[in-house]
Design a protein around this motif. Structure first.
Motif, PDB file in Angstrom:
ATOM      1  N   GLU A  32      -6.410  10.219   1.002  1.00 55.84           N
ATOM      2  CA  GLU A  32      -6.738   8.830   1.332  1.00 55.84           C
ATOM      3  C   GLU A  32      -5.696   7.868   0.779  1.00 55.84           C
ATOM      4  OE1 GLU A  32     -10.377   5.597   0.901  1.00 55.84           O
ATOM      5  OE2 GLU A  32     -10.801   7.732   1.114  1.00 55.84           O
ATOM      6  N   ARG A  61      -3.515   5.501   3.400  1.00 62.67           N
ATOM      7  CA  ARG A  61      -3.466   4.033   3.307  1.00 62.67           C
ATOM      8  C   ARG A  61      -2.027   3.535   3.395  1.00 62.67           C
ATOM      9  NH1 ARG A  61      -7.406   3.401  -1.948  1.00 62.67           N
ATOM     10  NH2 ARG A  61      -9.402   3.871  -0.934  1.00 62.67           N
ATOM     11  N   GLN A  84     -13.653   3.667   8.154  1.00 60.37           N
ATOM     12  CA  GLN A  84     -13.888   2.922   6.911  1.00 60.37           C
ATOM     13  C   GLN A  84     -12.581   2.535   6.241  1.00 60.37           C
ATOM     14  OE1 GLN A  84     -16.987   1.873   5.675  1.00 60.37           O
ATOM     15  NE2 GLN A  84     -15.565   0.615   4.466  1.00 60.37           N
ATOM     16  N   ILE A  85     -11.586   3.418   6.273  1.00 56.60           N
ATOM     17  CA  ILE A  85     -10.280   3.090   5.703  1.00 56.60           C
ATOM     18  C   ILE A  85      -9.687   1.879   6.414  1.00 56.60           C
ATOM     19  CG2 ILE A  85      -7.900   3.894   5.418  1.00 56.60           C
ATOM     20  CD1 ILE A  85      -9.047   6.713   4.998  1.00 56.60           C
ATOM     21  N   ASN A 139      -7.713  -5.837  -5.603  1.00 54.71           N
ATOM     22  CA  ASN A 139      -8.424  -5.689  -4.331  1.00 54.71           C
ATOM     23  C   ASN A 139      -9.372  -4.498  -4.309  1.00 54.71           C
ATOM     24  OD1 ASN A 139      -6.653  -3.552  -4.196  1.00 54.71           O
ATOM     25  ND2 ASN A 139      -5.458  -4.364  -2.485  1.00 54.71           N
ATOM     26  N   ARG A 162     -11.319  -0.505   7.949  1.00 57.80           N
ATOM     27  CA  ARG A 162     -12.069  -1.706   7.561  1.00 57.80           C
ATOM     28  C   ARG A 162     -11.664  -2.171   6.165  1.00 57.80           C
ATOM     29  NH1 ARG A 162     -16.245   1.029  10.440  1.00 57.80           N
ATOM     30  NH2 ARG A 162     -17.023   1.998   8.518  1.00 57.80           N
ATOM     31  N   ASP A 163     -11.533  -1.218   5.248  1.00 53.54           N
ATOM     32  CA  ASP A 163     -11.141  -1.564   3.880  1.00 53.54           C
ATOM     33  C   ASP A 163      -9.783  -2.257   3.840  1.00 53.54           C
ATOM     34  OD1 ASP A 163     -13.478  -0.450   2.919  1.00 53.54           O
ATOM     35  OD2 ASP A 163     -12.542   1.453   2.346  1.00 53.54           O
ATOM     36  N   ASP A 184     -10.031  -5.645   7.249  1.00 54.90           N
ATOM     37  CA  ASP A 184     -11.037  -6.707   7.293  1.00 54.90           C
ATOM     38  C   ASP A 184     -10.729  -7.730   6.194  1.00 54.90           C
ATOM     39  OD1 ASP A 184     -12.247  -5.332   9.302  1.00 54.90           O
ATOM     40  OD2 ASP A 184     -14.134  -4.958   8.262  1.00 54.90           O
ATOM     41  N   CYS A 241       0.816  -1.219   0.000  1.00 52.89           N
ATOM     42  CA  CYS A 241       0.000   0.000   0.000  1.00 52.89           C
ATOM     43  C   CYS A 241       0.847   1.266   0.000  1.00 52.89           C
ATOM     44  CB  CYS A 241      -0.948   0.003   1.197  1.00 52.89           C
ATOM     45  SG  CYS A 241      -2.394  -1.068   0.993  1.00 52.89           S
ATOM     46  N   LEU A 283      -8.804  -1.362  -3.985  1.00 51.18           N
ATOM     47  CA  LEU A 283      -8.365  -0.173  -3.257  1.00 51.18           C
ATOM     48  C   LEU A 283      -7.583   0.795  -4.145  1.00 51.18           C
ATOM     49  CD1 LEU A 283      -7.219  -1.747   0.133  1.00 51.18           C
ATOM     50  CD2 LEU A 283      -9.366  -0.555  -0.371  1.00 51.18           C
TER      51      LEU A 283
END
Length: 317
Positions: free
Chosen positions: A145, A149, A183-184, A57, A186-187, A190, A25, A59
């Motif tokens: 964002e 990440r 949310q980031i 993925n 979780r993305d 998870d 990432c 992202l």
């Protein structure tokens, strides 16, 4: 610190961006963060993101495709990559000017302009600082964002030894762009049930050596049984990072190319002891406490494990 960087970007009509093979990432976040930042500020420029390995993925977008002549006319920026043989797309060498921007310890000089800050936790941290010197206002949310990440993952959620006050300040700067931080997370973290079960199986394969070294060696039959790749297996190295008694841990997995030539590839981690110098002896490298290696035969794999055991014993002496 960034002398000449903005000028080089401003003067180039075509900019090609490169990352390392098996991108994480930070590689992707820095690549797409810089590309998006450039497109917002210089909409007439051609900004091209390169790399042969496609990301599935969701992202990050897939890489662009471009002809060789366009590369030759471009300013090439190599991101998050310490050495030449790990750059994904060899055409960077033909560009009219080359910039290297990275946080790995520098082991090669291959660019006209170099911005290598190896005490920063991520290449995305370097870019965040650069952007903050150019823009007084918060970044666009998409740029922020992408960088967040990379920063979050390369610091293992701000838990690595190179996470500093500056790292957190850059995270705060990025968060000003209205990021949905839950949310980031979780993305990024998870996982589907199958991957969770795969990780559990890798943990079950682990063995402890000399009380403080944990090794998991994953062969091709194991990967075939789970329909997983060597890269996916090595990504599970973080599973062993929270064990109090373990100082060094590693995952080695059987890998192969299109001609079915096979070798072992590994991811090495430690809490405090250096492992990157050991990895460099086995066609690898990386950070002091996080490194990788590949193209190991059985003898090299055993020798590397012996070197890790020796490092532990030297520390205990």
């Amino acid at each position: 610190m960034f002398e000449g960087l903005y000028s080089a970007l401003e003067q180039s009509e075509v900019i090609t961006l490169y990352r390392h093979i098996n991108p994480d990432c930070d590689a992707l976040g820095s690549q797409w963060g810089l590309a998006t930042w450039l497109k917002h500020r210089f909409p007439l420029k051609r900004v091209i993101v390169l790399g042969h390995q496609k990301m599935t993925n969701g992202l990050f977008p897939d890489s662009d495709e471009i002809d060789d002549e366009t590369v030759r006319q471009s300013l090439a920026i190599v991101l998050d990559t310490a050495n030449v043989r790990r750059i994904d797309d060899e055409r960077w060498q033909s560009a009219r000017q080359i910039i290297h921007l990275d946080h790995h310890p520098q082991i090669e000089h291959f660019a006209d302009l170099e911005y290598v800050i190896d005490h920063y936790a991520a290449t995305c941290e370097i870019l965040a600082e650069f952007f903050s010197t150019v823009d007084q206002e918060p970044l666009e949310a998409d740029v922020a964002e992408y960088l967040y990440r990379g920063l979050l993952t390369d610091t293992l959620s701000f838990k690595t030894s190179n996470t500093t006050e500056h790292t957190l300040a850059m995270a705060s700067y990025l968060a000003q762009s209205g990021l949905n931080i839950p949310q980031i997370n979780r993305d990024l973290f998870d996982v589907p049930l199958k991957e969770y079960e795969f990780a559990s199986a890798i943990r079950a394969e682990a063995q402890i050596l000399d009380e403080h070294l944990m090794i998991s060696v994953i062969d091709q039959a194991f990967l075939d049984r789970w329909s997983m790749t060597a890269s996916q297996a090595k990504d599970q190295v973080y599973q062993f990072g929270g064990i109090r008694e373990i100082e060094i841990w590693a995952v080695f997995a059987k890998d192969h190319d299109d001609q079915r030539n096979t070798w072992w590839a590994g991811s090495l981690r430690s809490k405090t002891l250096p492992v990157n110098d050991i990895a460099m002896n086995y066609r690898g490298g990386g950070h002091k406490n996080a490194a990788g290696c590949k193209c190991l035969d059985d003898a090299s794999l055993n020798a590397l494990i012996a070197d890790l055991r020796r490092r532990l014993k030297e520390n205990q002496a």
